[in-house]
Design a protein around this motif. Structure first.
Motif, PDB file in Angstrom:
ATOM      1  N   THR A   1       6.593  -5.337  -9.774  1.00 30.92           N
ATOM      2  CA  THR A   1       6.554  -5.928 -11.116  1.00 30.92           C
ATOM      3  C   THR A   1       7.651  -6.981 -11.285  1.00 30.92           C
ATOM      4  O   THR A   1       7.407  -8.047 -11.866  1.00 30.92           O
ATOM      5  N   CYS A   2       8.839  -6.699 -10.749  1.00 31.80           N
ATOM      6  CA  CYS A   2       9.919  -7.696 -10.799  1.00 31.80           C
ATOM      7  C   CYS A   2       9.546  -8.939  -9.999  1.00 31.80           C
ATOM      8  O   CYS A   2       9.892 -10.058 -10.384  1.00 31.80           O
TER       9      CYS A   2
ATOM     10  N   VAL B   1       6.956   4.802  -7.537  1.00 27.15           N
ATOM     11  CA  VAL B   1       7.308   4.189  -8.826  1.00 27.15           C
ATOM     12  C   VAL B   1       8.363   3.102  -8.630  1.00 27.15           C
ATOM     13  O   VAL B   1       8.258   2.014  -9.210  1.00 27.15           O
TER      14      VAL B   1
ATOM     15  N   SER C   1      13.461  -7.447  -7.150  1.00 23.25           N
ATOM     16  CA  SER C   1      12.196  -7.247  -6.467  1.00 23.25           C
ATOM     17  C   SER C   1      12.405  -6.858  -5.012  1.00 23.25           C
ATOM     18  O   SER C   1      11.798  -5.906  -4.516  1.00 23.25           O
TER      19      SER C   1
ATOM     20  N   VAL D   1       7.909  -0.848  -9.481  1.00 22.71           N
ATOM     21  CA  VAL D   1       8.849  -1.587 -10.337  1.00 22.71           C
ATOM     22  C   VAL D   1       9.327  -2.835  -9.599  1.00 22.71           C
ATOM     23  O   VAL D   1       9.443  -3.915 -10.187  1.00 22.71           O
TER      24      VAL D   1
END
Length: 89
Positions: A46-47, A39, A9, A43
């Protein structure tokens, strides 16, 4: 390796931020590179959510979660200050 998603993250969010800021500070601009940066940043976010959901230890996971709120606020304030300066002329 309990902090796996927290570290992903942090590094992915930082990489996405660097790519995004780099697109606006250099003379070479490509919307594809900016899209890749967004993007990568998402990601990383999201992590961070996964790390938060797994109750990983440490404060690293909060970087991407707080930057997801702070960056749009800074952009909105920048637009507000621009509009205020433009309106006074």
């Amino acid at each position: 390796m309990k902090k796996r998603f927290s570290q992903y993250s942090l590094w992915l969010s930082l990489l996405g931020i660097v790519i995004g800021v780099g697109q606006y500070t250099t003379s070479v601009y490509s919307s594809n590179i900016l899209y890749i940066g967004v993007v990568v940043y998402l990601v990383g976010f999201t992590c961070g959510v996964i790390a938060f959901g797994k109750h990983e230890r440490g404060l690293i996971k909060y970087f991407s979660l707080t930057s997801f709120v702070v960056i749009p606020l800074l952009m909105m304030l920048g637009m507000l200050f621009f509009a205020m300066n433009f309106g006074e002329s």
